[in-house]
Design an enzyme around this catalytic site. Structure first.
Site, PDB file in Angstrom:
ATOM      1  N   GLU A 104       0.832  -1.198   0.000  1.00 40.89           N
ATOM      2  CA  GLU A 104       0.000   0.000   0.000  1.00 40.89           C
ATOM      3  C   GLU A 104       0.867   1.249   0.000  1.00 40.89           C
ATOM      4  O   GLU A 104       1.998   1.232   0.497  1.00 40.89           O
ATOM      5  CB  GLU A 104      -0.926   0.072   1.225  1.00 40.89           C
ATOM      6  CG  GLU A 104      -2.279  -0.545   1.019  1.00 40.89           C
ATOM      7  CD  GLU A 104      -2.383  -1.899   1.666  1.00 40.89           C
ATOM      8  OE1 GLU A 104      -3.444  -2.517   1.572  1.00 40.89           O
ATOM      9  OE2 GLU A 104      -1.391  -2.346   2.262  1.00 40.89           O
ATOM     10  N   THR A 105       0.286   2.294  -0.540  1.00 39.60           N
ATOM     11  CA  THR A 105       0.850   3.630  -0.428  1.00 39.60           C
ATOM     12  C   THR A 105      -0.210   4.523   0.211  1.00 39.60           C
ATOM     13  O   THR A 105      -1.370   4.501  -0.196  1.00 39.60           O
ATOM     14  CB  THR A 105       1.257   4.188  -1.800  1.00 39.60           C
ATOM     15  OG1 THR A 105       2.311   3.372  -2.338  1.00 39.60           O
ATOM     16  CG2 THR A 105       1.760   5.628  -1.683  1.00 39.60           C
TER      17      THR A 105
END
Length: 270
Positions: free
Chosen positions: A47-48
Site C-alpha cells: 500500500e501507499t
C-alpha cells in the site's frame, strides 16, 4: 510538474528491510484517484498512503491504495504515515481520518507507536475446497469471514504448517470471486507471542502482504476469545516477518502497537 514528498517506511519492525514496506506521500495539493493509483503502481508496495493537509478538525485526511485498488483501511501504512509525521513535525499525538470518516487516534511513546482501530466481528463461513487446495491446506480448525474487509479467516493446527505454506496464487485467485483476501492463522509456540498469521490477497493487492495491521481488527477479538486475553502479541511469519501488540479496550475499540523504520525519503515528480 508536481513534486511530492515521498517516503518508504518499513512497518511492524525494529529493523530496516523487515516488516512491511509502505509508501507515504505528503500532499500539498489534491490528486485524482487515478493519479494516486498510478503512484501506488509505480512504487509497487502493498500500500501507499496519501496524507492530506491538516483539516479544521485538527485531523489528517488519509487514503490508501494498493497497486490494484483503493483500500479503505490499512494498518501498516497508517503506522508508516504516523512515523513520518512524528519525525517530520515533532509531535507525540495526531489523528487520521480515512475515506469512511473513521477517526484513527495515534500516540507515540519513544520508539513505539500506538494506533486506535475499530474491532470487527467474524462469522462462520464455508470455504471452497479449491481455495484450501491452492493454499496447500489439508485441514482447517475453523473458517470465518469478516464483512467489513471481505477477508476469510482460516485457523490451522500449527504455526509450523503456517510458516511452510507455499500457495499457488493463480489457482488461489480463481478459487473465489467475492473476497479481498484470506488470512491464515495459528496459535504460536513462541514464548513471546500468542498467535501467528499470514495474509494472502492476490484479489486486491500483492500475492502476500508481509505484515498486516488491518487483519488484526478481527484477529484480535478472535484470539482474545480463544485465549481469554485482552492484550496479546502477534507475529506474522512471512518471509520478512513482523510483530505487534494488540489490546482490546472495549467491544468496539482496540489498539495496535509496534515500531517502524524510515528507509527512504525523496521527491516524486509527476
Amino acid at each position: 510538474m508536481k513534486k511530492i514528498e515521498t517516503y518508504i517506511v518499513d512497518s511492524f519492525t525494529d529493523q530496516p528491510f523487515k516488516g512491511n514496506p509502505a509508501g507515504v506521500c505528503i500532499l500539498k495539493n489534491e490528486l485524482s484517484d487515478s493519479e494516486m493509483l498510478s503512484i501506488a503502481k509505480e512504487l509497487g508496495l502493498s500500500e501507499t498512503a496519501f496524507i492530506g493537509e491538516l483539516n479544521e478538525n485538527n485531523e489528517y485526511p488519509i487514503r490508501f491504495f494498493s497497486p490494484v485498488m483503493e483500500i479503505p483501511l490499512c494498518g501498516h501504512a497508517t503506522l508508516a504515515s504516523s512515523k513520518v509525521l512524528f519525525e517530520k513535525n515533532g509531535q507525540n499525538s495526531l489523528t487520521f481520518v480515512n475515506i469512511q470518516n473513521l477517526k484513527l487516534p495515534i500516540k507515540r511513546n519513544e520508539e513505539f507507536i500506538k494506533m486506535g482501530f475499530p474491532i470487527y466481528e467474524t462469522i462462520p463461513k464455508e470455504v471452497p475446497f479449491e481455495l484450501l487446495k491452492a493454499l496447500g491446506i489439508e485441514e482447517v480448525s475453523n473458517s470465518e469471514y469478516n464483512a467489513e474487509t471481505k477477508i476469510l479467516l482460516l485457523e490451522i493446527q500449527s504455526a509450523e504448517l503456517l510458516k511452510n505454506l507455499s500457495p499457488d496464487f493463480d489457482k488461489l485467485k480463481k478459487s473465489h470471486k467475492e473476497i479481498n483476501g484470506v488470512v491464515v492463522t495459528a496459535h504460536s509456540t513462541k514464548v513471546e507471542f500468542d498467535f501467528e498469521s499470514r495474509y494472502f490477497w492476490p484479489w486486491s493487492g500483492t500475492n502476500e502482504d508481509p505484515v498486516t495491521g488491518g487483519t488484526h481488527t478481527f484477529l484480535a477479538k478472535y484470539w482474545g476469545k480463544k485465549l481469554n486475553k485482552s492484550k496479546m502479541n502477534s507475529f506474522q511469519c512471512s518471509e520478512r516477518t513482523g510483530f505487534m501488540e494488540v489490546e482490546l479496550l472495549n467491544e468496539k475499540n482496540m489498539t495496535i502497537k509496534s515500531k517502524a523504520q524510515i528507509v527512504l525519503k525523496g521527491k516524486l515528480k509527476i
